[in-house]
Design a protein around this motif. Structure first.
Motif, PDB file in Angstrom:
ATOM      1  N   LYS A 173       0.726  -1.237  -0.201  1.00  0.00           N
ATOM      2  CA  LYS A 173       0.099   0.466   0.040  1.00  0.00           C
ATOM      3  C   LYS A 173       0.393   0.778  -0.141  1.00  0.00           C
ATOM      4  N   HIS A 174       1.968   1.159   0.188  1.00  0.00           N
ATOM      5  CA  HIS A 174       3.196   2.060   0.682  1.00  0.00           C
ATOM      6  C   HIS A 174       3.506   1.810  -1.011  1.00  0.00           C
ATOM      7  N   THR A 175       3.307   3.161  -1.960  1.00  0.00           N
ATOM      8  CA  THR A 175       4.035   3.082  -3.143  1.00  0.00           C
ATOM      9  C   THR A 175       5.996   3.648  -3.616  1.00  0.00           C
ATOM     10  N   GLY A 176       6.268   4.507  -1.768  1.00  0.00           N
ATOM     11  CA  GLY A 176       7.198   4.696  -2.075  1.00  0.00           C
ATOM     12  C   GLY A 176       8.347   4.294  -1.619  1.00  0.00           C
ATOM     13  N   ARG A 177       9.437   4.676  -1.615  1.00  0.00           N
ATOM     14  CA  ARG A 177      10.525   3.920  -0.121  1.00  0.00           C
ATOM     15  C   ARG A 177      10.557   4.102   1.153  1.00  0.00           C
ATOM     16  N   GLU A 178      10.183   4.825   1.033  1.00  0.00           N
ATOM     17  CA  GLU A 178      10.193   5.633   2.911  1.00  0.00           C
ATOM     18  C   GLU A 178       8.302   4.816   3.469  1.00  0.00           C
ATOM     19  N   ASP A 179       8.683   5.024   4.762  1.00  0.00           N
ATOM     20  CA  ASP A 179       7.108   4.283   5.414  1.00  0.00           C
ATOM     21  C   ASP A 179       6.248   2.894   4.938  1.00  0.00           C
ATOM     22  N   GLY A 180       6.909   2.117   5.147  1.00  0.00           N
ATOM     23  CA  GLY A 180       7.106   0.810   4.589  1.00  0.00           C
ATOM     24  C   GLY A 180       6.526  -0.157   6.174  1.00  0.00           C
ATOM     25  N   GLU A 181       6.344  -0.644   5.965  1.00  0.00           N
ATOM     26  CA  GLU A 181       5.801  -2.222   6.690  1.00  0.00           C
ATOM     27  C   GLU A 181       6.232  -3.867   6.646  1.00  0.00           C
ATOM     28  N   CYS A 182       6.004  -4.492   7.450  1.00  0.00           N
ATOM     29  CA  CYS A 182       5.816  -6.193   7.110  1.00  0.00           C
ATOM     30  C   CYS A 182       6.113  -6.307   6.052  1.00  0.00           C
ATOM     31  N   TYR A 183       7.783  -6.403   6.323  1.00  0.00           N
ATOM     32  CA  TYR A 183       9.424  -6.821   5.479  1.00  0.00           C
ATOM     33  C   TYR A 183       9.403  -7.628   5.088  1.00  0.00           C
ATOM     34  N   GLY A 184       9.526  -8.293   6.030  1.00  0.00           N
ATOM     35  CA  GLY A 184       9.747  -9.715   6.270  1.00  0.00           C
ATOM     36  C   GLY A 184       8.784 -10.950   5.338  1.00  0.00           C
ATOM     37  N   PHE A 185       8.926 -11.788   5.097  1.00  0.00           N
ATOM     38  CA  PHE A 185       8.248 -12.804   4.338  1.00  0.00           C
ATOM     39  C   PHE A 185       7.698 -14.062   4.484  1.00  0.00           C
ATOM     40  N   LEU A 186       8.576 -15.344   5.364  1.00  0.00           N
ATOM     41  CA  LEU A 186       7.650 -15.902   5.587  1.00  0.00           C
ATOM     42  C   LEU A 186       7.550 -16.449   7.605  1.00  0.00           C
ATOM     43  N   TRP A 187       7.368 -15.142   8.170  1.00  0.00           N
ATOM     44  CA  TRP A 187       6.814 -14.951   8.933  1.00  0.00           C
ATOM     45  C   TRP A 187       6.454 -13.545   9.105  1.00  0.00           C
ATOM     46  N   VAL A 188       5.450 -13.464   9.296  1.00  0.00           N
ATOM     47  CA  VAL A 188       4.785 -11.712   9.432  1.00  0.00           C
ATOM     48  C   VAL A 188       4.208 -11.319  10.815  1.00  0.00           C
ATOM     49  N   PRO A 189       3.781  -9.740  11.057  1.00  0.00           N
ATOM     50  CA  PRO A 189       3.810  -9.450  12.452  1.00  0.00           C
ATOM     51  C   PRO A 189       2.272  -9.765  12.733  1.00  0.00           C
ATOM     52  N   VAL A 190       2.627 -10.615  14.232  1.00  0.00           N
ATOM     53  CA  VAL A 190       1.466 -11.626  14.813  1.00  0.00           C
ATOM     54  C   VAL A 190      -0.080 -10.714  14.811  1.00  0.00           C
ATOM     55  N   LYS A 191       0.108  -9.848  14.631  1.00  0.00           N
ATOM     56  CA  LYS A 191      -1.995  -8.925  14.279  1.00  0.00           C
ATOM     57  C   LYS A 191      -2.070 -10.197  13.412  1.00  0.00           C
ATOM     58  N   TYR A 192      -1.420 -10.386  12.177  1.00  0.00           N
ATOM     59  CA  TYR A 192      -1.980 -11.004  10.320  1.00  0.00           C
ATOM     60  C   TYR A 192      -2.527 -11.856  10.673  1.00  0.00           C
ATOM     61  N   PHE A 193      -1.397 -12.266  11.383  1.00  0.00           N
ATOM     62  CA  PHE A 193      -2.242 -14.314  12.008  1.00  0.00           C
ATOM     63  C   PHE A 193      -3.318 -14.547  13.348  1.00  0.00           C
ATOM     64  N   ARG A 194      -3.607 -13.362  13.469  1.00  0.00           N
ATOM     65  CA  ARG A 194      -4.770 -13.165  14.926  1.00  0.00           C
ATOM     66  C   ARG A 194      -6.088 -12.593  13.839  1.00  0.00           C
ATOM     67  N   MET A 195      -5.528 -12.290  12.639  1.00  0.00           N
ATOM     68  CA  MET A 195      -6.899 -11.938  12.120  1.00  0.00           C
ATOM     69  C   MET A 195      -7.921 -12.802  11.891  1.00  0.00           C
ATOM     70  N   TYR A 196      -6.733 -13.753  11.042  1.00  0.00           N
ATOM     71  CA  TYR A 196      -7.139 -15.206  10.825  1.00  0.00           C
ATOM     72  C   TYR A 196      -7.225 -16.115  10.859  1.00  0.00           C
ATOM     73  N   PHE A 197      -6.693 -16.563  12.354  1.00  0.00           N
ATOM     74  CA  PHE A 197      -6.538 -17.881  12.943  1.00  0.00           C
ATOM     75  C   PHE A 197      -8.206 -17.478  13.925  1.00  0.00           C
ATOM     76  N   GLN A 198      -8.663 -16.711  14.436  1.00  0.00           N
ATOM     77  CA  GLN A 198      -9.473 -15.659  15.402  1.00  0.00           C
ATOM     78  C   GLN A 198     -10.636 -16.006  14.205  1.00  0.00           C
ATOM     79  N   LYS A 199     -10.795 -15.594  12.432  1.00  0.00           N
ATOM     80  CA  LYS A 199     -11.882 -16.208  12.062  1.00  0.00           C
ATOM     81  C   LYS A 199     -12.157 -17.430  11.879  1.00  0.00           C
ATOM     82  N   LYS A 200     -11.027 -18.637  11.897  1.00  0.00           N
ATOM     83  CA  LYS A 200     -11.055 -20.020  11.729  1.00  0.00           C
ATOM     84  C   LYS A 200     -11.829 -20.322  12.934  1.00  0.00           C
ATOM     85  N   ALA A 201     -11.398 -19.553  14.360  1.00  0.00           N
ATOM     86  CA  ALA A 201     -12.232 -20.702  15.031  1.00  0.00           C
ATOM     87  C   ALA A 201     -13.578 -20.055  15.335  1.00  0.00           C
ATOM     88  N   ALA A 202     -14.085 -18.805  15.108  1.00  0.00           N
ATOM     89  CA  ALA A 202     -15.173 -18.434  14.835  1.00  0.00           C
ATOM     90  C   ALA A 202     -15.894 -18.806  14.331  1.00  0.00           C
TER      91      ALA A 202
END
Length: 152
Positions: free
Chosen positions: A123-152
């Motif tokens: 969503k950041h098209t410039g070189r600054e202000d980026g986030e989520c530079y990892g690849f196979l491990w991403v911030p926990v909030k994204y895991f929670r987002m989908y694992f909570q949906k799966k559990a519900a």
């Protein structure tokens, strides 16, 4: 022991990838990575695809040197880097960016978390202000987002 070297290399590549992505690709080699964010390129390849060669060459050199020395630790370090590169290609180019239509309708929470984190990165098209530079491990909030949906 060689399998441990290979696995340790594979898993340590995640941290190295984060650093390279943040400080090299979004740093002094932005000129190659920029078209991956702004989608301004002709044909199926991007300048960003040159990173494949940049990262593959050290792995090839390590595997060659290790094979010449009776398959010593250098070979297995190069093999670990190569396996990570293959995983990266499969997940990033095929799964996330759908260069080949595969798993486009997955409901797997882990894969959805990776896809969402990458979308946040783009969503950041410039070189600054980026986030989520990892690849196979991403911030926990994204895991929670989908694992909570799966559990519900």
């Amino acid at each position: 022991m060689n399998v441990l070297i290979l696995l340790a290399t594979f898993f340590s590549m995640e941290g190295l990838t984060w650093l390279i992505h943040r400080y090299v690709m979004h740093g002094f080699l932005w000129v190659l990575h920029k078209d991956h964010h702004d989608h301004r390129h002709d044909g199926p390849l991007e300048k960003n695809d040159y990173f494949f060669l940049i990262f593959a060459l050290p792995a090839i050199v390590l595997m060659y040197a290790g094979s010449r020395a009776h398959f010593n630790y250098l070979f297995f370090i190069g093999a670990g880097v190569s396996l990570y590169g293959m995983a990266y290609f499969f997940v990033h180019d095929i799964f996330i960016h759908q260069r080949i239509r595969f798993l486009s309708r997955t409901q797997n929470p882990y894969l959805l978390a990776i896809r969402r984190a990458h979308k946040q990165h783009h969503k950041h098209t410039g070189r600054e202000d980026g986030e989520c530079y990892g690849f196979l491990w991403v911030p926990v909030k994204y895991f929670r987002m989908y694992f909570q949906k799966k559990a519900a």
